[in-house]
Design an enzyme around this catalytic site. Sequence first.
Site, short mmCIF file in Angstrom:
data_model
loop_
_atom_site.label_atom_id
_atom_site.label_comp_id
_atom_site.label_asym_id
_atom_site.label_seq_id
_atom_site.Cartn_x
_atom_site.Cartn_y
_atom_site.Cartn_z
N ASN A 12 0.87 -1.19 0.00
CA ASN A 12 0.00 0.00 0.00
C ASN A 12 0.90 1.23 0.00
OD1 ASN A 12 -1.82 2.05 0.48
ND2 ASN A 12 -2.23 1.47 2.61
N TRP A 13 0.97 1.89 -1.15
CA TRP A 13 1.88 3.05 -1.27
C TRP A 13 1.31 4.30 -0.61
CZ3 TRP A 13 3.86 3.13 -7.06
CH2 TRP A 13 4.49 1.90 -7.35
N LYS A 14 0.04 4.28 -0.26
CA LYS A 14 -0.62 5.47 0.30
C LYS A 14 -0.41 6.66 -0.65
CE LYS A 14 0.16 3.52 4.82
NZ LYS A 14 0.09 3.71 6.23
N HIS A 104 -9.41 1.11 5.05
CA HIS A 104 -8.12 1.34 5.72
C HIS A 104 -8.35 2.30 6.89
CE1 HIS A 104 -4.02 2.62 6.49
NE2 HIS A 104 -3.64 1.52 5.87
N GLU A 106 -6.80 4.75 7.88
CA GLU A 106 -6.61 6.18 7.55
C GLU A 106 -7.86 6.75 6.89
OE1 GLU A 106 -2.91 5.63 5.52
OE2 GLU A 106 -1.96 5.13 7.42
N GLU A 174 -5.25 -5.14 10.59
CA GLU A 174 -4.26 -4.09 10.78
C GLU A 174 -4.54 -3.34 12.09
OE1 GLU A 174 -2.25 -2.85 6.92
OE2 GLU A 174 -3.98 -1.57 7.17
N GLY A 180 2.52 2.12 10.85
CA GLY A 180 3.49 3.21 10.76
C GLY A 180 4.21 3.54 12.05
N SER A 220 3.56 -2.24 10.43
CA SER A 220 5.00 -2.26 10.68
C SER A 220 5.66 -3.59 10.27
CB SER A 220 5.29 -1.91 12.14
OG SER A 220 4.90 -0.57 12.39
N GLY A 241 2.89 -1.09 4.32
CA GLY A 241 2.87 0.32 3.97
C GLY A 241 4.27 0.81 3.66
N GLY A 242 4.89 1.48 4.62
CA GLY A 242 6.19 2.14 4.42
C GLY A 242 7.23 1.27 3.74
C1 PEP Z 1 -0.71 0.21 6.22
O1 PEP Z 1 -0.92 1.41 6.27
O2 PEP Z 1 -1.50 -0.54 5.63
C2 PEP Z 1 0.48 -0.32 6.87
C3 PEP Z 1 0.49 -1.56 7.22
O3 PEP Z 1 1.51 0.58 7.09
P1 PEP Z 1 2.97 0.24 7.69
O4 PEP Z 1 3.45 -1.05 7.05
O5 PEP Z 1 3.81 1.39 7.29
O6 PEP Z 1 2.81 0.09 9.16
#
Ligand code: PEP
Length: 262
Positions: A12-14, A104, A106, A174, A180, A220, A241-242
């Site tokens: 997920n590049w956001k 999600h 967010e 999640e 994050g 994470s 994500g990141g």
């Molecule tokens: C996400 O936002 O779906 C996610 C899992 O982010 P991260 O891996 O950066 O915690």
Amino acid sequence: MAVTRTPLIAGNWKMNLDHLQTVALVQKLHWTLRDAGHESDSVEVAVFPPFTDLRTAQTLIDADKIPFALGAQDISTHDSGAYTGEVSGTFLAKLDCRYVIIGHSERREYHAETDEVVAAKVQAAVKHGLVPVVCVGETAEDLEKFGASAVPAGQLEIALAGLPADADVVVAYEPVWAIGSGQAATPAQAQEVCAKLREVVARVVGEEAGVRTRVLYGGSVKSANIASFMREPDVDGALVGGASLVADEFAAIIRYQKHVGV
Ligand code: PEP
């Protein structure tokens, strides 16, 4: 009922990377995996760029026969019409999107998406032949008050209501506090909640769906911890994500089967 669930590693590049940077990341990820001798059948890889990058990613994946699935980060509940800024499932399907992230945290937090809106988006995705990646998870406060699984299980129950027994969905557990933050859940917690979420799928959609539906962990995830999650029987992949924005790191996550002790 014995079924093999192909692991899914989803990035997920956001709201990161423009369409030119998309070309660079998709190519670098593909070349890194190819040079490492990665067997693409062993793990499904999906990338979820911003809407403005989808056409670029689609063209590149198609032209270079790159074995990645494409997904969008959101979908409108509507098919077309006067809904400024919204993106219809019709358009996503035309861009060869296979997946769409729905619910999600967010979007729930910054766009006030309720469980009912999430459920309507799941219906819209299925209607357009897209596979919803339904995100659920508890906040730190929820965790303290209700434990880990009650809130995500309740969210999932509403999101999946009314789906046909043959619906193709992916569930992503999640924990909001893990996203994050650098502080992932423990593999044992991920397993406990993913198993409960599988029970919800079985109860709401059907027993067979419970067996074949992939349940991912997200929050994470990095190359140093992915193998510990993937050892758990009810964790079928990860929503990342990141770490999905860095080709070498995401490739190392995808190649978790090669990590020592797996
Ligand atoms: C996400 O936002 O779906 C996610 C899992 O982010 P991260 O891996 O950066 O915690």
